[in-house]
Every structure is written in structure tokens, then in C-alpha cells.
Design an enzyme around this catalytic site. Sequence first.
Site, mmCIF file in Angstrom:
data_model
loop_
_atom_site.group_PDB
_atom_site.id
_atom_site.type_symbol
_atom_site.label_atom_id
_atom_site.label_comp_id
_atom_site.label_asym_id
_atom_site.label_seq_id
_atom_site.Cartn_x
_atom_site.Cartn_y
_atom_site.Cartn_z
ATOM 1 N N GLY A 160 -6.595 -0.357 -6.922
ATOM 2 C CA GLY A 160 -5.627 -1.331 -6.758
ATOM 3 C C GLY A 160 -5.133 -1.617 -5.441
ATOM 4 N N LYS B 277 -8.928 -1.382 2.054
ATOM 5 C CA LYS B 277 -10.339 -0.713 1.607
ATOM 6 C C LYS B 277 -11.041 -0.430 3.077
ATOM 7 C CE LYS B 277 -10.164 -3.840 -2.266
ATOM 8 N NZ LYS B 277 -9.385 -3.021 -3.170
ATOM 9 N N HIS C 269 0.878 -0.151 12.672
ATOM 10 C CA HIS C 269 2.109 -0.039 11.985
ATOM 11 C C HIS C 269 2.628 1.305 12.363
ATOM 12 C CE1 HIS C 269 2.303 -4.067 10.525
ATOM 13 N NE2 HIS C 269 1.335 -3.855 9.700
ATOM 14 N N ASP D 242 -2.981 -10.182 14.546
ATOM 15 C CA ASP D 242 -2.813 -9.881 12.829
ATOM 16 C C ASP D 242 -1.686 -10.662 12.319
ATOM 17 O OD1 ASP D 242 -1.687 -8.135 10.728
ATOM 18 O OD2 ASP D 242 -3.234 -6.655 11.289
ATOM 19 N N HIS E 291 0.575 -9.815 10.484
ATOM 20 C CA HIS E 291 1.853 -8.766 10.675
ATOM 21 C C HIS E 291 2.277 -8.406 12.124
ATOM 22 C CE1 HIS E 291 0.197 -8.219 6.625
ATOM 23 N NE2 HIS E 291 1.589 -8.132 5.940
ATOM 24 N N ASP F 224 -6.236 -10.620 8.536
ATOM 25 C CA ASP F 224 -5.237 -10.978 7.418
ATOM 26 C C ASP F 224 -4.620 -12.356 8.186
ATOM 27 O OD1 ASP F 224 -3.565 -9.797 9.402
ATOM 28 O OD2 ASP F 224 -2.949 -8.308 7.868
#
EC number: 3.5.1.98
Length: 480
Positions: A27, A31, A141, A176, A178, A264
Amino acid sequence: MALTQGTKRKVCYYYDGDVGNYYYGQGHPMKPHRIRMTHNLLLNYGLYRKMEIYRPHKANAEEMTKYHSDDYIKFLRSIRPDNMSEYSKQMQRFNVGEDCPVFDGLFEFCQLSAGGSVASAVKLNKQQTDIAVNWAGGLHHAKKSEASGFCYVNDIVLAILELLKYHQRVLYIDIDIHHGDGVEEAFYTTDRVMTVSFHKYGEYFPGTGDLRDIGAGKGKYYAVNYPLRDGIDDESYEAIFKPVISKVMETFQPSAVVLQCGSDSLSGDRLGCFNLTIKGHAKCVEFVKSFNLPMLMLGGGGYTIRNVARCWTYETAVALDTEIPNELPYNDYFEYFGPDFKLHISPSNMTNQNTNEYLEKIKQRLFENLRMLPHAPGVQMQPIPEDAVQEDSGDEEEEDPEKRISIRNSDKRISCDEEFSDSEDEGEGGRKNVANFKKAKRVKTEEEKEEEEKKDEKEEEKAKEEKAEPKGVKEETKST
């Protein structure tokens, strides 16, 4: 700075066939398999014929502690799923366990990611390539002593530190969705690295990246943040990206650039809320490339993995100045790309909440900040430290560099097929996109600031003490 369109440039690409075997857990949206999908797709497009492909060395603890704290790296080396109970206190301290789980082979995964980025920087420093690509890197990050947002080791910071041995000024650009908080934090007080991040801001992970975060001390005005709202499309993104980057290039005058290509920010991403197409995303790559600077291209976020593979394959082609057809070639993961089996994606009909007025206002504020900069800081000449990756050093690594994790032996690291699907229910679990303001750190301690200022000095001392590093990266066979 003059722009030159369509100049063919030499490209080196770093990839390890084992990277797709690492598995964050049931979950979890991150990946590593997406990197194998990307590699397979670009092989089947024939792009491998146009670039040099290398397998990265595994970055060792000594390389990682050029930025990260010794105790944090020691912890990452030691922790495993079967001994987690002994480390519960440290897991809390280093923010490992939820978004950043302990998984089998965690440290090796970090070694490959960081190894590719550091080796890329060395290649660029030696002028053996014009563009270096490491899609397993870009983990922006990670902090000095803390994992964050699926990232454990900040390969970008390590690569930039390597580039700083040969380049007086390095530009970091992050597309990105973020905020590139870990990289900004590492270089917040220096004028030798400018960090530029375009990101979703407001009730969104990691909660940093305000327009008013501009750097501190010597680094004041060297952090550039463009906060965005939901639904930005290709046209709006291009209208802000090009003028901001042009102004940054003109003012900062870097001699090398690192571009984090987190995918993303694409339309339809499992965790994202932007509306960029692959062509819109890749226009950023094309534009940065047009400045003809030594360039490091890295991966990052991207959670609808069929689109990650599409995006990074196309951006590899852009780096190579090669046009590739929209019809996808048959590849090992062909069924993932149905029902259309095309390279490019369409935007959705989501509303672009970034009005022209809003975007213009932010852009003008950023331009005002950039006007505060002195034109191109002075060059301070120093002896050049040793390269992190020594080629043909004569010393063998402890481990046989050719020893690979066989697919059969690593079955437990690979999830079942459904795990890799991009099904509708993928919104469950994973990184919380609502900002955790308790963890969104902006104010630095005095101690951290002092450390930052001593970094160049420490860097040089360490380089002198260094023993010969592991052997240089080896070219990968084309059959991988």
C-alpha cells in the site's frame, strides 16, 4: 546568457538493475519498480544506443556523512525489519517508521540512489559528459539527521557538494509538486548554491516553501520559492518557469545546474494535484538544457507509475535531442500502459486555481528579491579536493562489485502484480499531503548555522584524509 537551441550534448545515464527489487511495503505509494519500468521503456525505444550507460557504485557511509550525521547513517546501516524492536527510540528520533518505513535492503537502496548522483557529479566535474541522468536520485526531502517524505539519504545534497569542488556556483531547480525542503535547508545559509522550487503550497506536505522563505545570512535571497495552487496547466507553468529561470541564470550565473524532475506534478498523479502533461513537464528540461551548462537530471516523486515511466523516458529523449514516436514500443510492462499504449497523456478538466493575477504577483515579488542579489558573487580560489569516486584506483571494494541480487533471491522484496497497478483505490495510505506544521521546520538552530558555514572547510579537510574510494562505475551491458 545566450541560449542555443538543439545542440547535441553527450549524455551519461546511471542505472542498477537491482533498484526495482526494493519494496517499501504493502500500500505504500513509493515504488522503486517505476525506475525499472522507465529503463525498460527507454531501452525499447532504442535510446541506450545514444548514451553511455553506467552502473553506479554503492555510495558508502563515508560519502554519505559528507552531509548526513554519523549516527543517522549508522542507524540506517543497522536497522532491518527483523531487528526493528531494538531501535524503537532511534526510529522515532530519525523519523523512520511511517511514511519512511523500514524495508528489506533499505540501506542498499540508499547506496544505489546516492551512488548514481555522486558518480554523475564526478563525471560532470571531469568534463566527461555534458548531461548526467540518475532517475533513482532526486530524493529531496531527506534531512541531515532525519528521513522525511519517503526519502532517507539526500543524494541531491551529496551531488551538489561534489559539484562545489569544481564549480563556484551551482543552481538547483525543483519541479516536483512538493517543496524541495531538504535541499533548501542544506544550503540555506550559503551564496554558492541557489535553490529554486516550484511547488504546491498550503495544507500540503511538507508545509514549507513560502514565498517569504528566501535564505539567511550569506544565503539571503539565494532561496527562491514559487508557491502554487491546485490545477496548474502547461501554459501557466511555462509562463512562470521560463522568465524566473532566465532571471535566475542572468543574476546568479551558475556554472552547473541540477534539475530535480519529480513527476508527481503531472496530471493524474496519485498524490498530486497539478495538471501538467508530459510535454509541459519536459519543456522545463528543454529550457534548462538550452543554457548549455553541465547538467544533472534526477528523478524524485511520481506515484502513478505508468506516467512516471512515460515522463522520464521522454525527458531522457529530450536530453538526447531525439524525437521518439507517441506509439509505445512493446516492452516488459506493456500492459501497464493500456488502454491507449501511447507515450503522451492528456490533461484533465480540473480547474486551474492559479489565476494570471496571482502568478504575476508572485513572479514580480520573486524578481524584486532577485534584484537584491549582487551580480555573480566573487570567486574564491581553493585547492580542488579529491573526487568522491576514484576511477581505476587499484583497490577492490570489500564486496564484489559484480555481485548482484538475483531476481529469484529477492522475491520477498517484490510485491504482487496488483501492488503495481494504478487502480482507483490508490489514494489510501502513504505520505499525508496535509502539512504537518509541527515537523515543517524553518527556523534553524545557531548550531546548524555554524555547521553550514564550516561545511566548505570540513569538506576540504575530509577530502585530504580520504583513502582511495571504491572502483569507478562500470558500464552496464545493454541487455539489462
